[in-house]
Design a protein around this motif. Structure first.
Motif, PDB file in Angstrom:
ATOM      1  N   PRO A   1      41.174  34.240  35.283  1.00 33.43           N
ATOM      2  CA  PRO A   1      40.140  33.274  35.670  1.00 33.43           C
ATOM      3  C   PRO A   1      39.241  33.860  36.766  1.00 33.43           C
ATOM      4  CG  PRO A   1      42.370  32.468  36.179  1.00 33.43           C
ATOM      5  CD  PRO A   1      42.490  33.895  35.808  1.00 33.43           C
ATOM      6  N   PRO A   2      37.988  33.444  36.802  1.00 30.46           N
ATOM      7  CA  PRO A   2      37.103  33.948  37.853  1.00 30.46           C
ATOM      8  C   PRO A   2      37.505  33.389  39.211  1.00 30.46           C
ATOM      9  CG  PRO A   2      35.994  32.264  36.549  1.00 30.46           C
ATOM     10  CD  PRO A   2      37.319  32.499  35.901  1.00 30.46           C
ATOM     11  N   GLY A   3      37.130  34.082  40.269  1.00 32.13           N
ATOM     12  CA  GLY A   3      37.380  33.582  41.616  1.00 32.13           C
ATOM     13  C   GLY A   3      38.839  33.625  42.011  1.00 32.13           C
ATOM     14  N   LEU A   4      39.568  34.577  41.414  1.00 34.94           N
ATOM     15  CA  LEU A   4      40.987  34.700  41.732  1.00 34.94           C
ATOM     16  C   LEU A   4      41.250  36.124  42.223  1.00 34.94           C
ATOM     17  CD1 LEU A   4      43.889  33.478  39.608  1.00 34.94           C
ATOM     18  CD2 LEU A   4      43.675  35.923  39.892  1.00 34.94           C
ATOM     19  N   ALA A   5      42.058  36.250  43.277  1.00 34.26           N
ATOM     20  CA  ALA A   5      42.411  37.593  43.732  1.00 34.26           C
ATOM     21  C   ALA A   5      43.923  37.708  43.808  1.00 34.26           C
ATOM     22  CB  ALA A   5      41.784  37.893  45.081  1.00 34.26           C
ATOM     23  N   LEU A   6      44.400  38.910  43.581  1.00 35.27           N
ATOM     24  CA  LEU A   6      45.828  39.153  43.506  1.00 35.27           C
ATOM     25  C   LEU A   6      46.173  40.286  44.472  1.00 35.27           C
ATOM     26  CD1 LEU A   6      48.366  38.398  41.922  1.00 35.27           C
ATOM     27  CD2 LEU A   6      47.596  39.840  40.070  1.00 35.27           C
ATOM     28  N   VAL A   7      47.188  40.080  45.305  1.00 37.69           N
ATOM     29  CA  VAL A   7      47.669  41.149  46.188  1.00 37.69           C
ATOM     30  C   VAL A   7      49.069  41.521  45.725  1.00 37.69           C
ATOM     31  CG1 VAL A   7      48.294  41.777  48.551  1.00 37.69           C
ATOM     32  CG2 VAL A   7      46.273  40.373  48.139  1.00 37.69           C
ATOM     33  N   PHE A   8      49.257  42.798  45.401  1.00 39.47           N
ATOM     34  CA  PHE A   8      50.528  43.255  44.845  1.00 39.47           C
ATOM     35  C   PHE A   8      51.465  43.777  45.928  1.00 39.47           C
ATOM     36  CE2 PHE A   8      47.438  43.655  41.472  1.00 39.47           C
ATOM     37  CZ  PHE A   8      48.124  43.304  40.323  1.00 39.47           C
ATOM     38  N   GLN A   9      52.731  43.834  45.575  1.00 37.37           N
ATOM     39  CA  GLN A   9      53.696  44.434  46.497  1.00 37.37           C
ATOM     40  C   GLN A   9      53.442  45.932  46.646  1.00 37.37           C
ATOM     41  OE1 GLN A   9      57.828  43.992  45.387  1.00 37.37           O
ATOM     42  NE2 GLN A   9      58.470  45.550  46.837  1.00 37.37           N
ATOM     43  N   ASP A  10      53.120  46.583  45.537  1.00 42.17           N
ATOM     44  CA  ASP A  10      52.923  48.035  45.550  1.00 42.17           C
ATOM     45  C   ASP A  10      51.512  48.383  45.976  1.00 42.17           C
ATOM     46  OD1 ASP A  10      55.427  49.023  44.694  1.00 42.17           O
ATOM     47  OD2 ASP A  10      54.983  48.290  42.672  1.00 42.17           O
ATOM     48  N   TYR A  11      51.246  48.222  47.272  1.00 40.97           N
ATOM     49  CA  TYR A  11      49.880  48.506  47.748  1.00 40.97           C
ATOM     50  C   TYR A  11      49.470  49.940  47.433  1.00 40.97           C
ATOM     51  CZ  TYR A  11      53.146  49.615  51.494  1.00 40.97           C
ATOM     52  OH  TYR A  11      54.224  50.050  52.185  1.00 40.97           O
ATOM     53  N   GLY A  12      50.472  50.855  47.513  1.00 35.13           N
ATOM     54  CA  GLY A  12      50.153  52.260  47.285  1.00 35.13           C
ATOM     55  C   GLY A  12      49.647  52.513  45.876  1.00 35.13           C
ATOM     56  N   ARG A  13      50.095  51.686  44.939  1.00 34.93           N
ATOM     57  CA  ARG A  13      49.665  51.891  43.551  1.00 34.93           C
ATOM     58  C   ARG A  13      48.472  51.019  43.211  1.00 34.93           C
ATOM     59  NH1 ARG A  13      55.035  50.541  40.598  1.00 34.93           N
ATOM     60  NH2 ARG A  13      53.806  51.012  38.732  1.00 34.93           N
ATOM     61  N   SER A  14      48.257  49.987  44.026  1.00 28.22           N
ATOM     62  CA  SER A  14      47.170  49.059  43.744  1.00 28.22           C
ATOM     63  C   SER A  14      45.843  49.531  44.340  1.00 28.22           C
ATOM     64  CB  SER A  14      47.556  47.687  44.291  1.00 28.22           C
ATOM     65  OG  SER A  14      46.476  46.809  44.262  1.00 28.22           O
ATOM     66  N   LEU A  15      45.943  50.341  45.406  1.00 30.22           N
ATOM     67  CA  LEU A  15      44.709  50.887  45.990  1.00 30.22           C
ATOM     68  C   LEU A  15      44.338  52.152  45.227  1.00 30.22           C
ATOM     69  CD1 LEU A  15      45.560  50.478  49.783  1.00 30.22           C
ATOM     70  CD2 LEU A  15      44.030  49.055  48.403  1.00 30.22           C
ATOM     71  N   PHE A  16      43.047  52.454  45.193  1.00 35.21           N
ATOM     72  CA  PHE A  16      42.588  53.611  44.432  1.00 35.21           C
ATOM     73  C   PHE A  16      42.438  54.826  45.344  1.00 35.21           C
ATOM     74  CE2 PHE A  16      40.659  49.868  42.151  1.00 35.21           C
ATOM     75  CZ  PHE A  16      41.669  49.814  41.213  1.00 35.21           C
ATOM     76  N   GLY A  17      43.255  55.844  45.052  1.00 39.25           N
ATOM     77  CA  GLY A  17      43.330  57.007  45.942  1.00 39.25           C
ATOM     78  C   GLY A  17      42.079  57.861  45.981  1.00 39.25           C
ATOM     79  N   TRP A  18      41.228  57.733  44.963  1.00 41.89           N
ATOM     80  CA  TRP A  18      40.026  58.560  44.926  1.00 41.89           C
ATOM     81  C   TRP A  18      38.876  57.907  45.691  1.00 41.89           C
ATOM     82  CZ3 TRP A  18      42.444  56.213  40.879  1.00 41.89           C
ATOM     83  CH2 TRP A  18      41.784  55.160  40.276  1.00 41.89           C
ATOM     84  N   MET A  19      39.122  56.746  46.258  1.00 41.96           N
ATOM     85  CA  MET A  19      38.059  56.043  46.978  1.00 41.96           C
ATOM     86  C   MET A  19      38.449  55.860  48.431  1.00 41.96           C
ATOM     87  SD  MET A  19      37.182  52.880  44.552  1.00 41.96           S
ATOM     88  CE  MET A  19      36.283  53.079  43.043  1.00 41.96           C
ATOM     89  N   THR A  20      37.432  55.807  49.293  1.00 41.52           N
ATOM     90  CA  THR A  20      37.691  55.499  50.694  1.00 41.52           C
ATOM     91  C   THR A  20      38.105  54.033  50.797  1.00 41.52           C
ATOM     92  OG1 THR A  20      35.415  54.818  51.044  1.00 41.52           O
ATOM     93  CG2 THR A  20      35.931  57.131  51.494  1.00 41.52           C
ATOM     94  N   VAL A  21      38.599  53.667  51.983  1.00 44.23           N
ATOM     95  CA  VAL A  21      38.966  52.282  52.250  1.00 44.23           C
ATOM     96  C   VAL A  21      37.761  51.371  51.972  1.00 44.23           C
ATOM     97  CG1 VAL A  21      39.469  50.702  54.154  1.00 44.23           C
ATOM     98  CG2 VAL A  21      40.804  52.808  53.882  1.00 44.23           C
ATOM     99  N   HIS A  22      36.603  51.771  52.461  1.00 42.21           N
ATOM    100  CA  HIS A  22      35.388  50.976  52.247  1.00 42.21           C
ATOM    101  C   HIS A  22      35.138  50.740  50.758  1.00 42.21           C
ATOM    102  CE1 HIS A  22      31.108  50.486  51.388  1.00 42.21           C
ATOM    103  NE2 HIS A  22      31.021  49.847  52.538  1.00 42.21           N
ATOM    104  N   ASP A  23      35.197  51.820  49.973  1.00 41.59           N
ATOM    105  CA  ASP A  23      34.890  51.698  48.541  1.00 41.59           C
ATOM    106  C   ASP A  23      35.940  50.886  47.801  1.00 41.59           C
ATOM    107  OD1 ASP A  23      32.684  53.132  49.101  1.00 41.59           O
ATOM    108  OD2 ASP A  23      33.343  54.994  48.151  1.00 41.59           O
ATOM    109  N   ASN A  24      37.199  50.975  48.246  1.00 41.66           N
ATOM    110  CA  ASN A  24      38.244  50.148  47.652  1.00 41.66           C
ATOM    111  C   ASN A  24      37.941  48.670  47.819  1.00 41.66           C
ATOM    112  OD1 ASN A  24      40.967  51.139  46.484  1.00 41.66           O
ATOM    113  ND2 ASN A  24      40.444  52.697  47.986  1.00 41.66           N
ATOM    114  N   VAL A  25      37.502  48.302  49.035  1.00 43.20           N
ATOM    115  CA  VAL A  25      37.213  46.894  49.308  1.00 43.20           C
ATOM    116  C   VAL A  25      35.933  46.471  48.580  1.00 43.20           C
ATOM    117  CG1 VAL A  25      36.701  45.230  51.145  1.00 43.20           C
ATOM    118  CG2 VAL A  25      38.403  47.016  51.528  1.00 43.20           C
ATOM    119  N   ASP A  26      35.023  47.413  48.446  1.00 37.56           N
ATOM    120  CA  ASP A  26      33.721  47.115  47.843  1.00 37.56           C
ATOM    121  C   ASP A  26      33.787  46.972  46.323  1.00 37.56           C
ATOM    122  OD1 ASP A  26      30.818  46.872  47.922  1.00 37.56           O
ATOM    123  OD2 ASP A  26      30.770  48.886  47.056  1.00 37.56           O
ATOM    124  N   LEU A  27      34.730  47.697  45.695  1.00 40.78           N
ATOM    125  CA  LEU A  27      34.728  47.780  44.227  1.00 40.78           C
ATOM    126  C   LEU A  27      34.683  46.426  43.502  1.00 40.78           C
ATOM    127  CD1 LEU A  27      34.796  49.654  41.744  1.00 40.78           C
ATOM    128  CD2 LEU A  27      37.278  49.478  41.806  1.00 40.78           C
TER     129      LEU A  27
END
Lengths: 266, 259
Positions: free
Chosen positions: B75-101
């Motif tokens: 559904p739109p307007g939904l966000a999910l935070v996973f336990q595995d932050y290391g796998r959920s964040l994108f390693g090829w992007m900076t912190v800024h770009d991860n939040v921006d994506l």
């Protein structure tokens, strides 16, 4: 601190490498000067080095090097252009992958040099034939690494993208592609080494008048030609392989350093 | 509870047709702006339940409705935070770009996106780390990036799947308070999955206790503790101790309290 240590370690490695090269050079020189090996087989190392320096400014030889690099580079480009999109599709779709494994496993073991006669028959002895063979040989490492890379994409990363409303194509572009890119690059790097071998083999077997290191060397097997030239050709072919490997590794470290650091942390 | 934002009705899920069900019959609802914890023994299908709510998994029986609409896709307007932050964040992007994506999917101007990323990072205390890469950060900091990514997205519904399970105790309490302040500031509806009983009581308005798999709702416990909560004061309150014990008893002896 770590940077300083890294520099010291790499300079120590360079020093060790130079020492090894020097020992090899002196050993060969002594071996041949003392005529322990007949100079007809093996000319003195100093003579080979001198000849190598001479052919490196010889326009005919440089044209041959350019010819080999053209076959190598074009073949790699053709292979990447086919293998990367195909690998993305096969890696993405389990059914496509299952359907294609048999075909891949049947075609892949054919040594590309065994295809040289067929390639000559179909494409002649020029650049087309060399590019086709290089492309064939390079296709497999790039294809398999791409498939593996796409299949290896972390499901949590994919779910993350989906949860933020990314559709299939957007997930493919934003997540699968960048996270598989290091694998694709490894495929291209492995292919680059294979491609040089195949490019020179195709020149050696195919002959013909199109410039290439292989054809250049073939012409120097005629009686009465200086043996040093042959050794100099071998040295340059070796240096070419070394140079390609060093450049590709440096590119990998620069572009995909994050990949290895991410893996080593988690 | 005036209007139900999330309604889970007779939800059942099995991994394979004919296989053992992970969720048997789960029903509960979450009101607008409510903070609800879901707690249950490990392997009780908590993550599966959350995936069904997020539209990432299709229930075998029953349904999930968000604002009255049956969930069939994310559904739109939904966000999910996973336990595995290391796998959920994108390693090829900076912190800024991860939040921006995720913001790129929305019709937002460049400045608006810039503003949201900066304020979300400031909110989780990572304003100075925008140009760094996730793998350069500690686990707790990485999970804050994941929370900032959810915050910047300004979700109406925030789903969190054991988000603090893999960080150390001190970091965990900091992150809990951060989650509460984010929730208070944005007024989103939060569904928070955890296996930590203390955490479930400390954070929530209501705790939904699941039975072991195949899961049903063992009980719903309203948490009667004043807000804002405080790591020391709240946890020392007799009501906290009582309610914590009530949840613990249910987890140890499921079935008690089942209607």
């Amino acid at each position: 601190m770590t940077v300083g240590r890294g520099v010291r370690r790499s300079s120590r490695r360079t020093l060790r490498g130079l020492t090894g090269g020097l020992v090899l050079f002196v050993g060969l020189e002594v071996l041949t000067r003392a005529e322990l090996v007949s100079p007809t087989y093996l000319p003195p190392a100093s003579a080979v080095v001198a000849t190598t320096l001479a052919i490196l400014v010889d326009p005919e030889f440089l044209q041959a090097v350019a010819g080999t690099l053209a076959g190598w580079g074009l073949g790699l480009i053709v292979a990447s252009a086919i293998a990367i999109p195909l690998g993305l599709v096969l890696g993405w779709s389990w059914r496509g992958y299952r359907a294609s494994t048999t075909a891949i496993e049947l075609l892949r073991p054919i040594p590309s040099v065994a295809l040289i006669p067929l390639a000559i028959l179909l494409l002649g002895r020029g650049l087309d034939m060399r590019v086709a063979l290089v492309a064939y040989a390079s296709l497999w490492p790039i294809l398999l690494n791409t498939i593996y890379g796409v299949r290896d994409v972390d499901p949590v990363a994919r779910d993350t993208a989906r949860a933020f409303g990314f559709g299939t194509l957007a997930t493919l572009r934003r997540v699968s592609l960048p996270s598989a890119a290091p694998f694709m690059y490894t495929g291209v790097r492995v292919a680059a080494a294979v491609a040089l071998i195949v490019a020179i083999s195709a020149e050696l077997v195919g002959g013909g008048s199109t410039p290439g290191i292989g054809t250049w060397m073939l012409e120097r097997t005629q009686p009465g030609v200086d043996r040093e030239l042959m050794y100099a050709g071998i040295v340059v072919a070796g240096l070419l392989g070394l140079g390609i490997d060093i450049l590709m590794l440096a590119g990998e470290r620069r572009l995909f350093g994050w990949h290895h650091r991410m893996r080593s942390v988690s | 509870m005036t209007s139900a934002r999330i309604e889970v009705e007779h939800l059942g899920y099995r991994y394979a047709a004919g296989g053992a069900p992970a969720l048997d019959d789960v029903s509960f609802s979450v009101g607008q702006g409510e903070f609800v914890s879901i707690v249950g023994p490990s392997g009780s299908g908590k993550t599966t339940l959350l995936r069904c709510v997020a539209g990432l998994a299709a229930p075998t029986s029953g349904e999930v409705r968000i604002d009255g609409v049956v969930v069939r896709d994310v559904p739109p307007g939904l966000a999910l935070v996973f336990q595995d932050y290391g796998r959920s964040l994108f390693g090829w992007m900076t912190v800024h770009d991860n939040v921006d994506l995720p913001l790129r999917r929305r019709a937002l101007s460049g400045e608006e996106r810039q503003r949201r990323v900066a304020s979300a990072l400031a909110e989780v205390g990572l304003a100075g780390s925008a140009a760094r890469y996730p793998w350069e950060l500690s686990g707790g900091m990485q999970q804050r990036v994941a929370i900032a990514r959810a915050v910047a997205y300004a979700p109406q519904i925030l789903l969190m799947d054991e988000p603090f399970a893999s960080v150390d105790a001190q970091t965990r309490s900091d992150l809990q308070d951060m989650a509460l302040s984010v929730w208070r500031a944005h007024g989103s509806t939060v569904l928070f999955v955890t296996h930590d009983i203390d955490e479930s009581v400390y954070l929530a308005d209501r705790v939904v206790v699941l039975s072991p798999a195949p899961a049903t709702v063992a009980a719903e416990i309203a948490v009667d503790l004043p807000r804002p909560r405080d790591q020391v004061e709240t946890r020392a309150m007799p009501a906290f101790v009582t309610q914590r014990a009530a949840v613990a008893r249910l987890i140890r002896r499921p079935g008690v309290g089942t209607p």
